[in-house]
Design a protein around this motif. Structure first.
Motif, mmCIF file in Angstrom:
data_model
loop_
_atom_site.group_PDB
_atom_site.id
_atom_site.type_symbol
_atom_site.label_atom_id
_atom_site.label_comp_id
_atom_site.label_asym_id
_atom_site.label_seq_id
_atom_site.Cartn_x
_atom_site.Cartn_y
_atom_site.Cartn_z
ATOM 1 N N MET A 83 0.831 -1.193 0.000
ATOM 2 C CA MET A 83 0.000 0.000 0.000
ATOM 3 C C MET A 83 0.875 1.256 0.000
ATOM 4 O O MET A 83 0.548 2.232 -0.667
ATOM 5 N N ASP A 84 1.984 1.212 0.753
ATOM 6 C CA ASP A 84 2.860 2.389 0.812
ATOM 7 C C ASP A 84 3.454 2.725 -0.550
ATOM 8 O O ASP A 84 3.586 3.903 -0.891
ATOM 9 N N VAL A 85 3.805 1.715 -1.325
ATOM 10 C CA VAL A 85 4.367 1.960 -2.651
ATOM 11 C C VAL A 85 3.343 2.658 -3.537
ATOM 12 O O VAL A 85 3.666 3.614 -4.250
ATOM 13 N N LEU A 86 2.097 2.223 -3.470
ATOM 14 C CA LEU A 86 1.036 2.838 -4.262
ATOM 15 C C LEU A 86 0.806 4.289 -3.832
ATOM 16 O O LEU A 86 0.644 5.177 -4.672
ATOM 17 N N ILE A 87 0.819 4.527 -2.530
ATOM 18 C CA ILE A 87 0.642 5.891 -2.032
ATOM 19 C C ILE A 87 1.779 6.786 -2.511
ATOM 20 O O ILE A 87 1.552 7.910 -2.983
ATOM 21 N N HIS A 88 3.013 6.293 -2.435
ATOM 22 C CA HIS A 88 4.160 7.090 -2.891
ATOM 23 C C HIS A 88 4.102 7.331 -4.400
ATOM 24 O O HIS A 88 4.467 8.412 -4.884
ATOM 25 N N LEU A 89 3.650 6.346 -5.145
ATOM 26 C CA LEU A 89 3.492 6.506 -6.589
ATOM 27 C C LEU A 89 2.465 7.596 -6.901
ATOM 28 O O LEU A 89 2.688 8.460 -7.756
ATOM 29 N N LEU A 90 1.356 7.588 -6.173
ATOM 30 C CA LEU A 90 0.330 8.605 -6.385
ATOM 31 C C LEU A 90 0.805 9.995 -5.960
ATOM 32 O O LEU A 90 0.450 10.992 -6.586
ATOM 33 N N VAL A 91 1.608 10.072 -4.902
ATOM 34 C CA VAL A 91 2.174 11.367 -4.503
ATOM 35 C C VAL A 91 3.051 11.906 -5.637
ATOM 36 O O VAL A 91 2.996 13.094 -5.974
ATOM 37 N N GLY A 92 3.852 11.032 -6.240
ATOM 38 C CA GLY A 92 4.681 11.447 -7.369
ATOM 39 C C GLY A 92 3.849 11.950 -8.529
ATOM 40 O O GLY A 92 4.163 12.983 -9.135
ATOM 41 N N LEU A 93 2.780 11.248 -8.847
ATOM 42 C CA LEU A 93 1.897 11.680 -9.929
ATOM 43 C C LEU A 93 1.190 12.993 -9.581
ATOM 44 O O LEU A 93 0.965 13.838 -10.454
ATOM 45 N N HIS A 94 0.852 13.167 -8.307
ATOM 46 C CA HIS A 94 0.220 14.408 -7.847
ATOM 47 C C HIS A 94 1.185 15.580 -8.053
ATOM 48 O O HIS A 94 0.782 16.650 -8.514
ATOM 49 N N ILE A 95 2.455 15.364 -7.745
ATOM 50 C CA ILE A 95 3.472 16.401 -7.928
ATOM 51 C C ILE A 95 3.665 16.701 -9.416
ATOM 52 O O ILE A 95 3.834 17.865 -9.803
ATOM 53 N N ILE A 96 3.622 15.684 -10.253
ATOM 54 C CA ILE A 96 3.714 15.905 -11.700
ATOM 55 C C ILE A 96 2.532 16.751 -12.182
ATOM 56 O O ILE A 96 2.685 17.644 -13.014
ATOM 57 N N GLY A 97 1.349 16.490 -11.644
ATOM 58 C CA GLY A 97 0.174 17.289 -12.005
ATOM 59 C C GLY A 97 0.335 18.747 -11.628
ATOM 60 O O GLY A 97 0.042 19.648 -12.429
ATOM 61 N N ILE A 98 0.814 19.007 -10.410
ATOM 62 C CA ILE A 98 0.999 20.400 -9.994
ATOM 63 C C ILE A 98 2.098 21.056 -10.807
ATOM 64 O O ILE A 98 2.029 22.242 -11.120
ATOM 65 N N ALA A 99 3.113 20.282 -11.187
ATOM 66 C CA ALA A 99 4.187 20.835 -12.019
ATOM 67 C C ALA A 99 3.662 21.219 -13.395
ATOM 68 O O ALA A 99 4.044 22.257 -13.945
ATOM 69 N N ALA A 100 2.779 20.410 -13.954
ATOM 70 C CA ALA A 100 2.207 20.731 -15.265
ATOM 71 C C ALA A 100 1.345 21.986 -15.186
ATOM 72 O O ALA A 100 1.412 22.862 -16.067
ATOM 73 N N LEU A 101 0.563 22.107 -14.128
ATOM 74 C CA LEU A 101 -0.308 23.273 -13.964
ATOM 75 C C LEU A 101 0.516 24.540 -13.737
ATOM 76 O O LEU A 101 0.332 25.551 -14.428
ATOM 77 N N LEU A 102 1.445 24.488 -12.799
ATOM 78 C CA LEU A 102 2.252 25.673 -12.510
ATOM 79 C C LEU A 102 3.220 25.972 -13.650
ATOM 80 O O LEU A 102 3.446 27.140 -13.990
#
Length: 117
Positions: free
Chosen positions: A1-20
């Motif tokens: 579960m932790d690996v999936l959470i960390h993967l989603l955090v990375g994708l969340h950061i990629i999303g904010i990077a694309a927006l900003l």
């Protein structure tokens, strides 16, 4: 579960990077009054929404405490951002104030994520 959470955090950061990043690349055009919402900004905002909701659900399922007030504020800001970008995504020019508001709300969302503990 932790690996999936960390993967989603990375994708969340990629999303904010694309927006900003989309906002920052259009700042010079904003000064001329010709800024527009690029597709990467819309995709970044959608990525943030999907990964953010998934992160809240996975953290709740894993037994971690989730600050619902913080998540609610971040979600409200993201919905405003997503609405503004989605509605005006095909416009050739976006008003400076609207474009600046998206940048301001995006930056506020980042600082809320980092500073609100």
């Amino acid at each position: 579960m932790d690996v999936l959470i960390h993967l989603l955090v990375g994708l969340h950061i990629i999303g904010i990077a694309a927006l900003l990043g989309g906002f920052l690349t259009q700042m010079k055009a904003m000064g001329r009054g010709t800024a527009r919402f690029v597709p990467g900004m819309l995709h970044g905002a959608f990525t943030m929404l999907v990964t953010g909701v998934a992160l809240v659900g996975l953290n709740e399922a894993d037994g971690h405490h989730v600050n619902t007030v913080k998540i609610g504020v971040k979600l409200a800001l993201l919905i405003v951002i997503l609405s503004l970008v989605y509605v005006q995504r095909d416009e050739e020019k976006v008003d400076k104030r609207v474009f600046g508001l998206v940048g301001l709300l995006t930056t506020a969302n980042i600082f809320i994520a980092v500073l609100w503990t």
